[in-house]
Write a protein that holds these residues in place. Structure first.
Motif, PDB file in Angstrom:
ATOM      1  N   ARG A  15       0.914  -0.933   0.077  1.00  0.00           N
ATOM      2  CA  ARG A  15       0.159   0.035  -0.026  1.00  0.00           C
ATOM      3  C   ARG A  15       0.889   1.367   0.116  1.00  0.00           C
ATOM      4  O   ARG A  15       0.580   2.366  -0.613  1.00  0.00           O
ATOM      5  CB  ARG A  15      -0.900   0.026   1.106  1.00  0.00           C
ATOM      6  CG  ARG A  15      -2.168  -0.629   1.043  1.00  0.00           C
ATOM      7  CD  ARG A  15      -3.286  -0.397   2.159  1.00  0.00           C
ATOM      8  NE  ARG A  15      -2.606  -0.408   3.596  1.00  0.00           N
ATOM      9  CZ  ARG A  15      -2.695  -1.359   4.384  1.00  0.00           C
ATOM     10  NH1 ARG A  15      -2.925  -2.766   3.788  1.00  0.00           N
ATOM     11  NH2 ARG A  15      -2.028  -1.343   5.571  1.00  0.00           N
ATOM     12  N   GLU A  16       1.956   1.245   0.722  1.00  0.00           N
ATOM     13  CA  GLU A  16       2.568   2.365   1.032  1.00  0.00           C
ATOM     14  C   GLU A  16       3.535   2.617  -0.353  1.00  0.00           C
ATOM     15  O   GLU A  16       3.807   3.883  -0.761  1.00  0.00           O
ATOM     16  CB  GLU A  16       3.769   2.325   1.802  1.00  0.00           C
ATOM     17  CG  GLU A  16       2.977   2.303   3.568  1.00  0.00           C
ATOM     18  CD  GLU A  16       4.065   1.876   4.656  1.00  0.00           C
ATOM     19  OE1 GLU A  16       5.186   1.350   4.421  1.00  0.00           O
ATOM     20  OE2 GLU A  16       3.760   1.997   5.720  1.00  0.00           O
ATOM     21  N   ARG A  17       3.909   1.503  -0.898  1.00  0.00           N
ATOM     22  CA  ARG A  17       4.622   1.452  -2.436  1.00  0.00           C
ATOM     23  C   ARG A  17       3.580   2.272  -3.413  1.00  0.00           C
ATOM     24  O   ARG A  17       4.068   3.189  -4.050  1.00  0.00           O
ATOM     25  CB  ARG A  17       5.054   0.479  -2.703  1.00  0.00           C
ATOM     26  CG  ARG A  17       6.450  -0.304  -2.240  1.00  0.00           C
ATOM     27  CD  ARG A  17       7.002  -1.444  -3.112  1.00  0.00           C
ATOM     28  NE  ARG A  17       6.398  -2.456  -2.964  1.00  0.00           N
ATOM     29  CZ  ARG A  17       6.296  -3.279  -2.030  1.00  0.00           C
ATOM     30  NH1 ARG A  17       6.994  -3.277  -1.077  1.00  0.00           N
ATOM     31  NH2 ARG A  17       5.230  -4.308  -2.071  1.00  0.00           N
ATOM     32  N   LYS A  18       2.578   1.732  -3.533  1.00  0.00           N
ATOM     33  CA  LYS A  18       1.507   2.254  -4.399  1.00  0.00           C
ATOM     34  C   LYS A  18       1.102   3.731  -4.228  1.00  0.00           C
ATOM     35  O   LYS A  18       0.958   4.578  -5.000  1.00  0.00           O
ATOM     36  CB  LYS A  18       0.194   1.432  -4.255  1.00  0.00           C
ATOM     37  CG  LYS A  18      -0.791   1.716  -5.337  1.00  0.00           C
ATOM     38  CD  LYS A  18      -0.222   1.054  -6.651  1.00  0.00           C
ATOM     39  CE  LYS A  18      -1.250   1.185  -7.913  1.00  0.00           C
ATOM     40  NZ  LYS A  18      -0.438   0.699  -8.944  1.00  0.00           N
ATOM     41  N   ARG A  19       0.936   3.996  -2.880  1.00  0.00           N
ATOM     42  CA  ARG A  19       0.854   5.535  -2.523  1.00  0.00           C
ATOM     43  C   ARG A  19       2.098   6.278  -3.191  1.00  0.00           C
ATOM     44  O   ARG A  19       1.838   7.591  -3.611  1.00  0.00           O
ATOM     45  CB  ARG A  19       0.643   5.844  -1.064  1.00  0.00           C
ATOM     46  CG  ARG A  19      -0.596   5.268  -0.544  1.00  0.00           C
ATOM     47  CD  ARG A  19      -0.825   5.854   0.810  1.00  0.00           C
ATOM     48  NE  ARG A  19      -1.965   5.294   1.342  1.00  0.00           N
ATOM     49  CZ  ARG A  19      -1.875   4.368   2.569  1.00  0.00           C
ATOM     50  NH1 ARG A  19      -0.825   4.106   3.213  1.00  0.00           N
ATOM     51  NH2 ARG A  19      -2.989   3.835   3.157  1.00  0.00           N
ATOM     52  N   ARG A  20       3.231   6.011  -2.712  1.00  0.00           N
ATOM     53  CA  ARG A  20       4.314   6.703  -3.335  1.00  0.00           C
ATOM     54  C   ARG A  20       4.477   6.846  -4.893  1.00  0.00           C
ATOM     55  O   ARG A  20       4.562   7.844  -5.262  1.00  0.00           O
ATOM     56  CB  ARG A  20       5.858   6.125  -2.877  1.00  0.00           C
ATOM     57  CG  ARG A  20       5.927   6.354  -1.492  1.00  0.00           C
ATOM     58  CD  ARG A  20       7.399   6.032  -1.115  1.00  0.00           C
ATOM     59  NE  ARG A  20       7.798   4.699  -1.310  1.00  0.00           N
ATOM     60  CZ  ARG A  20       7.502   3.612  -0.353  1.00  0.00           C
ATOM     61  NH1 ARG A  20       7.043   3.880   0.646  1.00  0.00           N
ATOM     62  NH2 ARG A  20       7.579   2.210  -0.958  1.00  0.00           N
TER      63      ARG A  20
END
Length: 96
Positions: A15-20
Motif C-alpha cells: 500500500r505504501e509503495r502504491k501511494r508513493r
C-alpha cells in the motif's frame, strides 16, 4: 513489539509503495502540465486512428494523437507548404 503479521506487513508495504507511486505520477503529470482532452469522433475517424496505431505500434490513442500533433507542428516549422497539404485531406465524411 508489534502484532503485525508477515502477511499484514507485506500488504502494508505494498500500500505504501502504491501511494508513493501514485504521488510521484501525480507530481510528474502536474510538472509536465498534463490535462485530459476529450472529443467526439466518428467511426471513420476511429478506424483511421486504429490504422495509424497499428502501422506505428502506438500503445494507445492518446500516444498516437500526441505524436501526430507534434509531427504536424514540426512539419509546419520546416515546410509550411507541406503543412498545408496535411490539412487539405478530406475529413471523416465519405461519399459511399
Amino acid at each position: 513489539m508489534t502484532t503485525e503479521t508477515k502477511a499484514d506487513r507485506k500488504k502494508r508495504l505494498a500500500r505504501e509503495r502504491k501511494r508513493r507511486q501514485r504521488k510521484g505520477n501525480h507530481q510528474r503529470r502536474e510538472a509536465l502540465g498534463a490535462r485530459v482532452i476529450s472529443f467526439e469522433s466518428y467511426a471513420e475517424t476511429r478506424e483511421a486512428l486504429e490504422r495509424m496505431r497499428q502501422r506505428h505500434d502506438f500503445s494507445c490513442n492518446g500516444e498516437a494523437i500526441t505524436h501526430l500533433i507534434h509531427a504536424a507542428d514540426e512539419l509546419a516549422k520546416r515546410d509550411m507548404s507541406r503543412y498545408g497539404d496535411l490539412f487539405g485531406v478530406t475529413c471523416h465524411v465519405s461519399e459511399k
